[in-house]
Design an enzyme around this catalytic site. Sequence first.
Site, PDB file in Angstrom:
ATOM      1  CB  SER A  19       0.632  -3.162   4.187  1.00  0.00           C
ATOM      2  OG  SER A  19       1.281  -2.369   3.079  1.00  0.00           O
ATOM      3  CB  THR A  68       6.227  -4.812   7.640  1.00  0.00           C
ATOM      4  OG1 THR A  68       7.675  -4.527   7.571  1.00  0.00           O
ATOM      5  CG2 THR A  68       6.067  -5.950   6.734  1.00  0.00           C
ATOM      6  CB  CYS A 104      -1.758   2.436   4.529  1.00  0.00           C
ATOM      7  SG  CYS A 104      -1.559   0.664   4.047  1.00  0.00           S
ATOM      8  CG  ASN A 106      -1.926  -3.058   0.379  1.00  0.00           C
ATOM      9  OD1 ASN A 106      -2.567  -3.764  -0.408  1.00  0.00           O
ATOM     10  ND2 ASN A 106      -0.900  -2.189  -0.378  1.00  0.00           N
ATOM     11  CE  LYS A 274       3.523   5.852  -0.886  1.00  0.00           C
ATOM     12  NZ  LYS A 274       4.411   5.642   0.217  1.00  0.00           N
ATOM     13  CG  MET A 314       2.637   1.257  -1.818  1.00  0.00           C
ATOM     14  SD  MET A 314       3.999   1.139  -3.100  1.00  0.00           S
ATOM     15  CE  MET A 314       3.876   2.917  -3.668  1.00  0.00           C
TER      16      MET A 314
END
Length: 391
Positions: A19, A68, A104, A106, A274, A314
């Site tokens: 990411s 992104t 997040c 990442n 998710k 992710m």
Amino acid sequence: MSFPPQLRIPATYMRGGTSKGVFFALNDLPLAAQTAGKARDSLLLSVIGSPDPYHKHTDGMGGATSSTSKTVILAKSERAGFDVDYLFGQVAIDKPVIDWSGNCGNLTAAVGAFAINNKLIDPARVPQNGLAVVRIWQLNIQKAIVAHIPVTDGQVQETGDFELDGVTFPAAEIKVEFIDPADATEPLFPTGNKVDKLKVPNVGVLDATLINAGIPTIFIRAHDVGCTGCELQDAINNNVDALAMFEAIRAHGALKMGLINNLGEASERQHTPKVAFVAPPDRYTASSGRVVEATHTDLLVRALSMGKLHHAMMGTAAVAIATAAAIKGTLVNDAAGGKARESVVFGHPSGTLEVGAKATFTEGRWQVDKAVMSRSARILMHGEVHVPAKS
């Protein structure tokens, strides 16, 4: 008629794992945006370029994908035993919404480097050479994370030979430990079951593992929804019916997990939960063109984020995968062969990833001490982001 000049705000554009996002030190934000609320959300939406009906983010720093369109705010931690507080905002592309409900994983890999570079941690904790252990408090989910940041000659070492599928160039390896990734106040399995029956109108009754580790995640079998587990992005993201099906599964799973009170709330909570589908190992060609042999993985996993199939995986969902794989009887563990394990290699659209977790059943409930994975991170650009001022 005169218009005010653009705001100029110090910022760093960083890649973390698969990411990338815009990083800010809390004190560099305009005063009104230093606290949660409409002013902060409005500012960050403008930074990213959302909402964008063209789905391009031409007029902002976003990349028009879930991977992104991200923002991070960091500050020195006032919590004992921690170096930095980490707040993550997932920015919707076509709606004026920032979802603050999850982490997040990442971008977590970039948090330690930003903290060191911006002097948010005690310099005495940064070795001249070696690994700096950065203790991160994740504000969204109120969890501890430890990042091991390589340092050379007193500076963060970004270059290296560690290769991460889904990332173009090699870089320095960063080990990230997600400590006690499950919610201590809630059961690991919100319904108390390793597998639930999830009734979704126009889809059917699906077996589902609903788990809250790393990030709330709904796991289903690939073949139950007409998939193989070998899909790449175009196979799902160019299929309007498939996307609608997965969103329906996500909404009904969120309701069963107790994350929303009614199905209508799902559209305002796009970041969590998710939804992912799993399958036993199989040979497939990754998005890079590389062939991934069935013998190189323990299972296949594909996951959706912000309504689209993710190009890799992710980081927080990888924690959920590691945790579920460690517990016999879950759909993830079944897909991986049904045996006890403390690590798993799964295939995703860009290649493979190894993650580890140890789960124990104590006092009538499942617990996870930590989940571990390796990522990489680097600065893409540093300076000021320019944002139109509100007249």
